[in-house]
Scaffold this active site. Structure first.
Site, PDB file in Angstrom:
ATOM      1  N   HIS A 115      69.400  35.828  83.525  1.00  0.00           N
ATOM      2  CA  HIS A 115      68.830  35.385  82.264  1.00  0.00           C
ATOM      3  C   HIS A 115      67.787  34.310  82.525  1.00  0.00           C
ATOM      4  O   HIS A 115      68.061  33.336  83.220  1.00  0.00           O
ATOM      5  CB  HIS A 115      69.931  34.896  81.335  1.00  0.00           C
ATOM      6  CG  HIS A 115      70.608  36.027  80.628  1.00  0.00           C
ATOM      7  ND1 HIS A 115      71.008  37.144  81.284  1.00  0.00           N
ATOM      8  CD2 HIS A 115      70.912  36.202  79.325  1.00  0.00           C
ATOM      9  CE1 HIS A 115      71.546  37.975  80.405  1.00  0.00           C
ATOM     10  NE2 HIS A 115      71.502  37.430  79.214  1.00  0.00           N
TER      11      HIS A 115
ATOM     12  N   LYS B 209      71.998  31.232  66.988  1.00  0.00           N
ATOM     13  CA  LYS B 209      70.675  31.467  66.392  1.00  0.00           C
ATOM     14  C   LYS B 209      70.844  32.034  64.973  1.00  0.00           C
ATOM     15  O   LYS B 209      70.055  31.778  64.078  1.00  0.00           O
ATOM     16  CB  LYS B 209      69.884  32.444  67.277  1.00  0.00           C
ATOM     17  CG  LYS B 209      68.473  32.713  66.792  1.00  0.00           C
ATOM     18  CD  LYS B 209      67.605  33.236  67.918  1.00  0.00           C
ATOM     19  CE  LYS B 209      67.919  34.650  68.316  1.00  0.00           C
ATOM     20  NZ  LYS B 209      67.465  35.666  67.358  1.00  0.00           N
TER      21      LYS B 209
HETATM   22  P1  PGA Z   1      70.796  38.002  75.736  1.00  0.00           P
HETATM   23  O1  PGA Z   1      71.413  36.608  76.174  1.00  0.00           O
HETATM   24  O2  PGA Z   1      69.547  37.702  74.998  1.00  0.00           O
HETATM   25  O3  PGA Z   1      70.580  38.674  77.028  1.00  0.00           O
HETATM   26  O4  PGA Z   1      71.856  38.675  74.929  1.00  0.00           O
HETATM   27  C1  PGA Z   1      71.426  35.561  75.326  1.00  0.00           C
HETATM   28  C2  PGA Z   1      71.792  34.318  76.098  1.00  0.00           C
HETATM   29  O5  PGA Z   1      72.387  34.392  77.157  1.00  0.00           O
HETATM   30  O6  PGA Z   1      71.469  33.241  75.616  1.00  0.00           O
END
Ligand code: PGA
Length: 901
Positions: free
Chosen positions: A145, A570
């Site tokens: 990520h 979010k």
């Molecule tokens: P994702 O991860 O957008 O891959 O679902 C969100 C995050 O880890 O904050």
């Protein structure tokens, strides 16, 4: 430790001064006196301002930071960014010293000794700890990520500086003053002269390489050592590995079009090469060591057999059975290397042998050697490098890390729709309601006939996804059942989302209609919006009412469920997300218990508080009663990976903390159930009010999206090239479609830190303060939430945030929205102080407070430069140096704030 704090602080300051001084010298020598003077003036003004905030100090800082030439701005950003990196080294070293001394004093519950002492004080026996760990699964899962802004070249330099200072702790020769100075100077020059920002994008293979480099450099050493240590502490020499490292890179294709079947193959071949190379070297080293002669020692019949079957015909080793056996093992490993990676081993064996058909056979050969050694020579061989190698095979096999697959539920629905349409089974799957979908899927799962035909025409998406699953089936055949165990479905909101996975697995032969239980992959929901979390119970109930899913869950005794911290935040605010995750976890446990399987929660969290960040130990202990029970998986992402697992001793501490947390949460669960019953109604009321305030701002205020896009560096973050995937799932500009990482990163950069606190102040208004104080004192769930929130608020700075608001073209809009942010900030700060009874944020966490205060003066100039350059760029200045300066400043702010992504 209050008594030792001043000395510890002095040491930290001393090292910050040493490294800062060295950087100053380097800047003067490399970039000239002028830049040095300017940086120094800014530094002093910023420190003075932060010590005595007041209009005069701020005016001086602003004077120094406006009207900079481009070169000056870029030089300044580079200087402060490098300084932040160096300050982190000193801070990390202070953290290590603190951990060491607290461990020695027995003051830490997150260590093996501390946890076992707590267990025993609570009346739990070692036997209970042993039983728990023998069925445990504790799994940090490494993902790519994109929140790590530091290049590997930079991380390597930082590590080199840290090593130099570590040498001084050991009083090495390398620490003679002139040797140390020369070493530090060299590393600082290189760091200063290294581009901090990437100019080319990352591809998936880069991300695989990064994960594998951590696996190889750190985990290969640390995880087996940890296993051996816990086996010894618990008197359980046969304890199976409970730490299992997981990975996502090459298997997670949710919103990342760059992950395909080749990426998946590479995600197996790359770690296999690394681990087999490690085994080959270890076996080779054992061969060099174990020169015991058969004429001098007794050996077991099994070892004799292994040695006699060896292809090693060397007369020099004719009487050395261990060496002959090891030559044979080496040759088989070498053949395994070719078979699994498609490449010859770096040092191929001198004779041919059959490849191992799996790690169990390799381990069995090693055990023959070990048994023979111990039978004849006793304990001398109980804890040696052979024991370490065997433990390594236990933990890592030939695949090293278990790879998860992940895809978005929308994609699965389209593919299943395509397959059903082409096969003539259902013309419009998307039009079916949930029950009709489930019916159809159950029918398809019960028939032996596949849907796919090699002669028909499908969408490119269907073909690509199918190819990935074919590659997954190959990987399972090659590496065994631990290679892939789970397929995660993002944005799950219905049971059909998961049956679709089983149907797709059936298409590649992994799910069999006549033996569902044999399916090697479990479909796991990822609940990540507030609505989906609230509906988690019925969704899972419906899923486990399906014979296919239930059969898979029953045979493994577990149903895995992933819960997403960032997207729920979010969607609904920090407080709401934290509470709904808690409530969903409790509900999910009821469901799994009712069908007689265990719940395995997988926490999808990042480093920033707005993405579920914070201490893992406290996080595990604040889980609802019964939801840990020896099993936990947690994502480890971005900058967190280097921070937590960058060096073996830090990694060991973190793995131990996770283990200690799991043991304590499982065997001495805090009274969450009782406290949830007492305070649950209040928490629910808080959560509803927080979400209302948050959504009113983020989703219901006209122009909010424009404000966000103008008053944060969201557009510039997209240019950072820190990951292989795009920043949005779709082409839309809606907040709903923006990925959570850039959302959080943008608010960190602009120092609002909105995802870490917004909504709390409104929620608390009108609530009974006495109850809130009791909740903070007694309830780990609420205490942890508050502590994390305070930490992130201490890194926010609304004065700086106001400057970002000046970037918004529509200043009336800026005034409205910034006004709302400021008002909620004031409410939230007042609420936190009222609950904690302190006069300042972090009043109850003085150590952390000092650390944050030490570094904020170095972050502020970076924010100023960032704002100035963004202004120039948006006004049309397309000089590439402007862009470079902005990215440098983003990089530096992220390094200075640490857990910002
Ligand atoms: P994702 O991860 O957008 O891959 O679902 C969100 C995050 O880890 O904050």
């Amino acid at each position: 430790m209050p008594t030792t704090q001043p000395a510890a602080d002095d040491r930290l300051r001393e090292e910050v001064r040493l490294l800062g001084g060295m950087l100053g010298e380097v800047i003067r020598a490399e970039a000239g006196q002028d830049l040095y003077d300017r940086i120094e003036a800014v530094r002093q003004a910023s420190v003075a301002y932060h010590r005595h905030p007041g209009a005069r100090g701020s005016a001086e800082l602003e004077r120094l930071l406006t009207d900079l030439s481009l070169d000056q701005a870029v030089g300044l950003a580079h200087g402060f960014a490098v300084f932040s990196l160096l300050a982190n080294v000193a801070e990390d070293r202070a953290g290590k010293r603190r951990a060491r001394s607290q461990t020695a004093e027995g003051a830490r519950p997150d260590t093996p000794e501390g946890a076992l002492a707590r267990l025993s004080a609570a009346g739990r026996t070692v036997e209970e700890a042993r039983t728990l760990l023998s069925g445990a699964l504790i799994s940090p899962v490494l993902t790519a990520h994109p929140s790590e802004v530091r290049r590997k070249s930079v991380l390597d330099r930082i590590a080199a500086v840290s090593d130099l200072l570590d040498a001084c702790d050991r009083d090495d020769l390398a620490c003679a003053p002139d040797v140390l100075t020369a070493g530090l100077r060299r590393q600082t020059v290189i760091l200063w002269a290294t581009r901090l920002v990437r100019t080319t994008g990352l591809v998936v293979q880069d991300e695989i390489d990064t994960v594998v480099s951590f696996l190889e450099r750190v985990f290969l050493k640390v995880a087996p050592e940890q296993l051996i240590d816990w086996r010894r502490r618990l008197g359980a020499p046969e304890l199976a590995p409970f730490i299992r490292i997981g990975a996502w890179v090459g298997g997670d294709r949710d919103g990342n079009p760059n992950v395909d079947a080749d990426a998946l193959r590479a995600a197996f071949a790359t770690p296999a090469r690394a681990v087999l190379r490690h085994y080959l070297e270890a076996v080779n080293a054992l061969g060099a060591e174990l020169s015991l002669s058969g004429s001098l020692v007794r050996i077991s019949p099994e070892l004799r057999q292994l040695a006699d079957a060896s292809g090693d015909g060397s007369p020099h080793r004719a009487d050395e059975p261990y060496r002959r056996a090891l030559s044979q093992i080496y040759a088989r490993l070498s053949a395994t290397h070719s078979h699994l990676t498609g490449q010859t081993a770096p040092r191929p064996a001198p004779f041919a042998a059959l490849a191992y058909d799996g790690p169990a056979a390799f381990r069995a050969d090693l055990a023959v050697l070990q048994d023979s050694l111990i039978a004849s020579h006793g304990q001398a061989f109980a804890d040696d490098s052979l024991a370490h190698l065997i433990a390594t095979v236990d933990v890592f096999g030939f695949h090293m890390a278990t790879l998860d697959l992940r895809q978005n539920s929308d994609v699965h629905a389209r593919i299943v729709g395509d397959l059903l349409r082409v096969a003539g089974v259902c013309p419009d799957y998307a039009a079916l309601d949930e029950e009709a979908r489930l019916d159809l899927l159950a029918r398809e799962l019960a028939t032996p006939r596949p849907l796919f035909s090699p002669y028909a025409i499908y969408t490119a998406e269907t073909l690509k996804e199918r190819a990935i699953l074919v590659a997954a089936a190959e990987a399972l055949a090659q590496f065994g059942p631990d290679a892939i165990r789970t397929h995660i479905v993002s944005k799950t909101d219905a049971a059909s989302d998961l049956l679709e996975v089983y149907l797709l697995l059936k298409e590649v032969g992994l799910y069999r209609h006549d033996d569902p239980a044999a399916c090697p992959i479990q479909a796991a929901p990822l609940f990540e919006t507030i609505d989906d979390l609230r509906a988690a119970r019925p969704t899972l109930e419906r899923l486990l009412a399906e014979p296919s899913a239930l059969a898979v869950a029953r045979v493994r005794g577990v149903q895995e469920v992933m819960i997403g911290y960032s997207d729920s935040n979010k969607d609904g605010s920090y407080l709401t997300s934290t509470w709904e995750l808690h409530e969903a976890s409790r509900a999910l446990l009821d469901v799994t218990e009712s069908v007689g399987v265990r719940l395995q929660l997988f926490h999808g969290r990042g480093g920033a508080v707005g993405r579920g960040g914070g201490s893992s130990f406290a996080g595990v202990l604040s889980q609802p009663t019964g939801t840990v029970a020896g099993r936990i998986r947690i994502t480890e992402q971005g900058e967190v990976i280097a921070n937590k697992y960058g060096e073996p001793d830090v990694a060991r501490r973190n793995l131990d903390a996770l283990t200690a947390g799991t043991l304590l949460a499982s065997l001495t669960p805090p009274p969450d159930e009782r406290l949830s019953a007492v305070h649950g109604a209040t928490a629910t009321a808080l959560s509803l009010a927080s979400m209302k305030a948050y959504r009113a701002l983020v989703y219901e205020t006209p122009g909010f999206v424009d404000y966000f896009r103008a008053a944060t560096p969201i557009a510039e973050i997209a240019e950072l090239k820190i990951g292989s995937r795009p920043t949005s799932r779709t082409a839309s500009t809606a907040i709903e479609d923006l990925r959570a990482i850039p959302w959080v990163l943008s608010w960190s950069q602009s120092r609002v830190m909105l995802p870490g606190w917004f909504g709390f102040g409104s929620a608390v208004e009108g609530q009974d303060l006495k109850e809130l104080r009791t909740m903070a004192a007694d309830w780990p769930f609420f205490r942890t939430l508050l502590q994390n929130m305070e930490m992130i608020m201490a890194k926010a700075d609304m004065t700086i945030a106001r400057r970002y608001a000046s970037l918004v073209p529509d200043q009336a809009l800026a005034a409205t929205i910034f006004g709302a942010l400021q008002a909620e900030w004031d409410r939230t700060r007042d609420a936190v102080l009222a609950i904690t009874g302190q006069t300042e944020l972090l009043g109850g966490q003085p150590e952390l407070d000092r650390l944050i205060r030490l570094r904020m003066p170095y972050v502020e100039p970076l924010n100023h430069v960032q704002i100035e350059l963004i202004r120039r760029r948006r006004a049309g200045d397309d000089d590439p140096r402007v862009r470079e300066g902005i990215l440098l400043a983003i990089n530096g702010v992220a390094a200075g704030l640490r857990n910002s992504g």
